[in-house]
Motif scaffolding. Structure first.
Motif, PDB file in Angstrom:
ATOM      1  N   GLU A 116       0.823  -1.213   0.000  1.00  0.00           N
ATOM      2  CA  GLU A 116       0.000   0.000   0.000  1.00  0.00           C
ATOM      3  C   GLU A 116       0.858   1.265   0.000  1.00  0.00           C
ATOM      4  OE1 GLU A 116      -3.397   2.218   2.795  1.00  0.00           O
ATOM      5  OE2 GLU A 116      -2.518   0.292   3.395  1.00  0.00           O
ATOM      6  N   MET A 117       1.880   1.303   0.874  1.00  0.00           N
ATOM      7  CA  MET A 117       2.709   2.499   0.969  1.00  0.00           C
ATOM      8  C   MET A 117       3.554   2.690  -0.288  1.00  0.00           C
ATOM      9  SD  MET A 117       1.770   3.828   3.763  1.00  0.00           S
ATOM     10  CE  MET A 117       2.911   5.171   3.628  1.00  0.00           C
ATOM     11  N   ASN A 118       4.035   1.608  -0.878  1.00  0.00           N
ATOM     12  CA  ASN A 118       4.822   1.739  -2.105  1.00  0.00           C
ATOM     13  C   ASN A 118       3.957   2.064  -3.307  1.00  0.00           C
ATOM     14  OD1 ASN A 118       7.935   0.949  -2.089  1.00  0.00           O
ATOM     15  ND2 ASN A 118       6.921  -0.168  -0.440  1.00  0.00           N
ATOM     16  N   GLY A 119       2.635   1.919  -3.149  1.00  0.00           N
ATOM     17  CA  GLY A 119       1.726   2.264  -4.229  1.00  0.00           C
ATOM     18  C   GLY A 119       1.444   3.757  -4.314  1.00  0.00           C
ATOM     19  N   LEU A 120       1.929   4.546  -3.343  1.00  0.00           N
ATOM     20  CA  LEU A 120       1.728   5.993  -3.393  1.00  0.00           C
ATOM     21  C   LEU A 120       2.482   6.573  -4.586  1.00  0.00           C
ATOM     22  CD1 LEU A 120       2.106   6.963   0.393  1.00  0.00           C
ATOM     23  CD2 LEU A 120       0.017   6.438  -0.878  1.00  0.00           C
ATOM     24  N   LYS A 121       1.832   7.503  -5.276  1.00  0.00           N
ATOM     25  CA  LYS A 121       2.415   8.105  -6.467  1.00  0.00           C
ATOM     26  C   LYS A 121       2.531   9.614  -6.292  1.00  0.00           C
ATOM     27  CE  LYS A 121       2.472   4.179  -8.664  1.00  0.00           C
ATOM     28  NZ  LYS A 121       3.757   3.477  -8.936  1.00  0.00           N
ATOM     29  N   LEU A 122       3.494  10.184  -7.015  1.00  0.00           N
ATOM     30  CA  LEU A 122       3.630  11.635  -7.013  1.00  0.00           C
ATOM     31  C   LEU A 122       2.376  12.291  -7.577  1.00  0.00           C
ATOM     32  CD1 LEU A 122       7.253  12.478  -8.212  1.00  0.00           C
ATOM     33  CD2 LEU A 122       6.208  13.173  -6.072  1.00  0.00           C
ATOM     34  N   TRP A 123       2.044  13.431  -7.021  1.00  0.00           N
ATOM     35  CA  TRP A 123       0.922  14.219  -7.531  1.00  0.00           C
ATOM     36  C   TRP A 123       1.145  14.483  -9.018  1.00  0.00           C
ATOM     37  CZ3 TRP A 123       0.003  20.081  -6.514  1.00  0.00           C
ATOM     38  CH2 TRP A 123      -1.317  20.408  -6.873  1.00  0.00           C
ATOM     39  N   GLU A 124       0.225  14.013  -9.836  1.00  0.00           N
ATOM     40  CA  GLU A 124       0.438  14.004 -11.287  1.00  0.00           C
ATOM     41  C   GLU A 124       0.106  15.322 -11.963  1.00  0.00           C
ATOM     42  OE1 GLU A 124      -1.903  10.779 -12.696  1.00  0.00           O
ATOM     43  OE2 GLU A 124      -0.570   9.222 -11.885  1.00  0.00           O
ATOM     44  N   SER A 125      -0.618  16.206 -11.282  1.00  0.00           N
ATOM     45  CA  SER A 125      -1.068  17.421 -11.961  1.00  0.00           C
ATOM     46  C   SER A 125       0.096  18.317 -12.377  1.00  0.00           C
ATOM     47  CB  SER A 125      -2.029  18.200 -11.059  1.00  0.00           C
ATOM     48  OG  SER A 125      -3.183  17.421 -10.790  1.00  0.00           O
ATOM     49  N   TRP A 126       1.133  18.396 -11.526  1.00  0.00           N
ATOM     50  CA  TRP A 126       2.283  19.262 -11.831  1.00  0.00           C
ATOM     51  C   TRP A 126       3.581  18.546 -11.478  1.00  0.00           C
ATOM     52  CZ3 TRP A 126      -2.263  21.689 -10.351  1.00  0.00           C
ATOM     53  CH2 TRP A 126      -2.700  22.727 -11.206  1.00  0.00           C
ATOM     54  N   GLU A 180      -6.854  20.877  -9.789  1.00  0.00           N
ATOM     55  CA  GLU A 180      -6.450  20.162 -10.989  1.00  0.00           C
ATOM     56  C   GLU A 180      -6.045  21.157 -12.061  1.00  0.00           C
ATOM     57  OE1 GLU A 180      -9.563  17.558 -12.182  1.00  0.00           O
ATOM     58  OE2 GLU A 180      -9.438  16.278 -10.385  1.00  0.00           O
ATOM     59  N   LYS A 181      -5.185  20.719 -12.924  1.00  0.00           N
ATOM     60  CA  LYS A 181      -4.722  21.598 -13.992  1.00  0.00           C
ATOM     61  C   LYS A 181      -5.891  21.912 -14.922  1.00  0.00           C
ATOM     62  CE  LYS A 181      -0.672  20.831 -15.610  1.00  0.00           C
ATOM     63  NZ  LYS A 181       0.484  20.269 -16.334  1.00  0.00           N
ATOM     64  N   PRO A 182      -6.136  23.194 -15.174  1.00  0.00           N
ATOM     65  CA  PRO A 182      -7.277  23.549 -16.031  1.00  0.00           C
ATOM     66  C   PRO A 182      -7.102  23.047 -17.455  1.00  0.00           C
ATOM     67  CG  PRO A 182      -5.907  25.470 -15.602  1.00  0.00           C
ATOM     68  CD  PRO A 182      -5.392  24.381 -14.728  1.00  0.00           C
ATOM     69  N   ALA A 183      -8.238  22.683 -18.040  1.00  0.00           N
ATOM     70  CA  ALA A 183      -8.204  22.224 -19.428  1.00  0.00           C
ATOM     71  C   ALA A 183      -7.884  23.400 -20.343  1.00  0.00           C
ATOM     72  CB  ALA A 183      -9.535  21.599 -19.814  1.00  0.00           C
ATOM     73  N   ASP A 189      -4.701  31.758 -24.870  1.00  0.00           N
ATOM     74  CA  ASP A 189      -3.397  32.331 -25.217  1.00  0.00           C
ATOM     75  C   ASP A 189      -2.288  31.328 -24.975  1.00  0.00           C
ATOM     76  OD1 ASP A 189      -4.706  34.648 -25.809  1.00  0.00           O
ATOM     77  OD2 ASP A 189      -4.392  35.530 -23.811  1.00  0.00           O
ATOM     78  N   GLU A 190      -1.194  31.516 -25.692  1.00  0.00           N
ATOM     79  CA  GLU A 190      -0.056  30.612 -25.520  1.00  0.00           C
ATOM     80  C   GLU A 190       0.529  30.702 -24.124  1.00  0.00           C
ATOM     81  OE1 GLU A 190       2.807  31.315 -28.509  1.00  0.00           O
ATOM     82  OE2 GLU A 190       1.513  30.721 -30.175  1.00  0.00           O
ATOM     83  N   ASP A 191       0.467  31.903 -23.508  1.00  0.00           N
ATOM     84  CA  ASP A 191       1.040  32.066 -22.171  1.00  0.00           C
ATOM     85  C   ASP A 191       0.260  31.302 -21.125  1.00  0.00           C
ATOM     86  OD1 ASP A 191       2.875  33.699 -23.311  1.00  0.00           O
ATOM     87  OD2 ASP A 191       1.835  35.573 -22.791  1.00  0.00           O
ATOM     88  N   ASN A 192      -1.016  30.988 -21.412  1.00  0.00           N
ATOM     89  CA  ASN A 192      -1.850  30.284 -20.443  1.00  0.00           C
ATOM     90  C   ASN A 192      -2.015  28.814 -20.785  1.00  0.00           C
ATOM     91  OD1 ASN A 192      -2.292  32.715 -19.059  1.00  0.00           O
ATOM     92  ND2 ASN A 192      -3.997  33.260 -20.413  1.00  0.00           N
ATOM     93  N   ASP A 193      -1.203  28.317 -21.694  1.00  0.00           N
ATOM     94  CA  ASP A 193      -1.318  26.914 -22.080  1.00  0.00           C
ATOM     95  C   ASP A 193      -0.971  25.972 -20.944  1.00  0.00           C
ATOM     96  OD1 ASP A 193      -2.174  27.626 -24.526  1.00  0.00           O
ATOM     97  OD2 ASP A 193      -0.300  27.199 -25.600  1.00  0.00           O
ATOM     98  N   ASP A 194      -0.032  26.355 -20.135  1.00  0.00           N
ATOM     99  CA  ASP A 194       0.434  25.459 -19.078  1.00  0.00           C
ATOM    100  C   ASP A 194       0.639  26.257 -17.789  1.00  0.00           C
ATOM    101  OD1 ASP A 194       1.268  23.230 -17.772  1.00  0.00           O
ATOM    102  OD2 ASP A 194       3.253  23.134 -18.705  1.00  0.00           O
ATOM    103  N   PRO A 195      -0.431  26.624 -17.097  1.00  0.00           N
ATOM    104  CA  PRO A 195      -0.293  27.467 -15.901  1.00  0.00           C
ATOM    105  C   PRO A 195       0.294  26.692 -14.728  1.00  0.00           C
ATOM    106  CG  PRO A 195      -2.572  26.789 -16.168  1.00  0.00           C
ATOM    107  CD  PRO A 195      -1.835  26.298 -17.389  1.00  0.00           C
TER     108      PRO A 195
END
Length: 552
Positions: free
Chosen positions: A196-206, A249-252, A258-264
């Motif tokens: 269970e503990m080794n199944g923890l994963k890094l937060w995938e959003s960022w 969560e990362k916004p869609a 705009d290109e500047d807001n592609d990956d906030p």
């Protein structure tokens, strides 16, 4: 061929050479005839050449001295006079009529020199005073707007959920625990927990490199006890307090954006309630809407998470007192009493319901050197443990703590300094030490709950029950590694987490069994400050660059 004798007789000699040559012969004719008969022709020629050379050298020396090329050798006991230097002719320089900066001191104007000196002194004192004021703690209360630094201003309704409950040289990225060790586990409960503990994963959003929760090095961290979302607080070296709601969560991204807001970047909030390092923090166990932070600026502040107002809860009566705090704690059943330790080896207690005066504060000197960390026992809060630079783990009873000469009820000495002592609800103490060990002391099994006031342990009774080899050599730029227990684990196995110098966070049980080694892509620094959520299997780690790693 001409003989040597004939050549020597025919060579013309200078008067000096002739004199030297004649001096080599005896004065009497008889001796002179005898000598001439004894010397060979070659020997006569050699003596003549030597005499001629010496005469020539003497003549050259006399001529050189007379022309001034060489000084006469200085004989001992005589004072040779040095030739006087010729005076340098003074050149008259015409004064420049254009204005230019000049030195009042060189111009000999005493009054202006005093003014300039006084001005420089005043500027220096003003700079020192400004720096002192900048580092001095703020005693007033201030709102989120007053201490806001960067990020997004928080709404109290969205901040807190409705379900608030009451070893050796580092080898980066080299794992020391993994799937092979899990497969070899024979204990079913332990194996299930490891999986269970080794199944923890890094937060995938960022990516962790983009989650900069504080501007400077992380020194302390805490989870809010809410189970609805991971809400994380972090304090850094300069007194900043970072907050992250990890439920976002990362916004869609749409085609028209705009290109500047592609990956906030993630939404973060940075406040500055302290002027110096935030060394420790905790959420009030009886009042989870209040976050307490202790700092090197000698103060403990309370942040009301509903009103977003920070108030000074404790500090020395005078702002000139420098009493850097290293830890803060509270008992689960008393929301009004604060406990803390200092870098000078002191321990303090203060009831926040009394007026803030020094005579209402209880202080004890528990160590001659700094106390790096301490905790109260959650199940028996009159007991607490301290870890200090003098290499001792000490156990104390608040009911028998003499103000003049406090004496621990038990102590154990390590080979090197002890960095932190963490109590859990089962009465177990986990310590980290610079001798590259994690030691676990099970005083709960020794009858902690039944000890009467004044109970003491013998030296051989207070020894570690389990010792784990762990690299604790953090050096100068990484925050000291400290173990931190999960307060309410959802199984019978007690567990704690601690940073790993190989860029991981390790999880251990109270028996010293390793449960997990958490890592992942994007972690390029040591997550030295590691904390467990109170009841959920969420683990957070903070780095020296202010970045956050979150496993859930």
């Amino acid at each position: 061929m001409m003989s040597c004798t004939r050549f020597a007789e025919d060579v013309p000699r200078t008067p000096e050479a002739q004199t030297a040559y004649e001096s080599e012969t005896p004065e009497t004719p008889e001796k002179n005839m005898a000598t001439k008969s004894e010397l060979s022709d070659f020997e006569k020629q050699r003596l003549a050449n030597i005499a001629e050379r010496d005469a020539l050298l003497k003549k050259l020396t006399i001529e050189s001295q007379s022309s001034g090329l060489f000084a006469s050798p200085k004989t001992p006991g005589t004072n040779a006079t040095k030739p006087k230097k010729r005076p340098t002719p003074k050149v008259k320089v015409e004064e420049d009529t254009t204005p230019r900066r000049t030195s009042s001191r060189l111009k000999g104007i005493a009054a202006e020199s005093e003014v300039a000196k006084r001005k420089a002194d005043d500027e220096y004192e003003a700079m020192r005073e400004a720096d002192r004021i900048k580092r001095m703690r703020r005693t007033d209360s201030f709102s989120q707007a007053d201490m806001f630094v960067s990020g997004q201003k928080l709404d109290a309704a969205s901040l807190i959920g409705v379900d608030v409950i009451t070893k050796g040289v580092a080898q980066p990225y080299e794992r020391t625990f993994g799937d092979d060790e899990i497969e070899k586990t024979t204990d079913k409960e332990l194996k299930a927990l490891r999986e269970e503990m080794n199944g923890l994963k890094l937060w995938e959003s960022w990516d962790p490199q983009r989650i900069k929760i504080t501007p400077e090095r992380v020194y302390s961290m805490a989870f809010h006890p809410s189970e609805s979302k991971p809400l994380i607080f972090a304090g850094d070296k300069l007194g900043h307090l970072g907050m992250l709601d990890a439920s976002q969560e990362k916004p869609a991204v749409g085609e028209d954006d705009d290109e500047d807001n592609d990956d906030p970047d993630p939404v973060l909030t940075t406040l500055k309630p302290h002027t110096r390092t935030i060394s420790a923090m905790m959420v009030n166990p009886s009042k989870p809407t209040h976050l307490y932070t202790a700092s090197y600026d000698s103060s403990i502040r309370s942040l009301d998470l509903e009103k977003m107002i920070s108030s000074e809860t404790y500090a020395p009566e005078s702002t000139n007192v420098d009493e850097a705090l290293s830890g803060v704690d509270m008992t689960p059943d008393d929301p009004n009493t604060l406990y803390w330790t200092t870098l000078q080896g002191g321990f303090g207690r203060y009831d926040t319901r009394t007026p803030r005066k020094d005579n209402n504060v209880s202080n004890w000197d528990l160590s001659e050197k700094k106390i790096g960390g301490f905790t109260l026992c959650p199940s028996q809060p009159h007991y607490f443990a301290t870890a200090s630079l003098d290499r001792f783990l000490r156990l104390w009873d608040l009911r028998k703590l003499s103000p003049d000469s406090p004496t621990p009820i038990a102590e154990h000495e390590s080979r090197l300094s002890v960095s932190h002592a963490a109590f859990n609800a089962a009465g177990q103490i986990a310590t980290s030490s610079y001798d590259d060990t994690l030691k676990i002391y099970d005083v709960g099994a020794k009858g902690l709950s039944s000890w009467k006031q004044g109970h003491r342990l013998a030296e051989n009774e207070f020894t570690p029950d389990n010792v784990v080899r762990h690299n604790c050599q953090t050096g100068r730029w990484v925050t000291i590694l400290r173990p931190q227990w999960q307060i309410n684990p959802q199984s019978s196995i007690q567990r704690f987490c601690i940073g790993n110098m190989n860029r991981f966070v390790d999880v251990y049980s109270s028996n010293g069994d390793q449960l997990a080694q958490l890592g992942g892509d994007g972690i390029t620094a040591v997550p030295a400050v590691a904390v467990f959520h109170r009841s959920k299997n969420w683990v957070a780690g903070g780095t020296a660059s202010g970045k956050l790693c979150l496993w859930k």
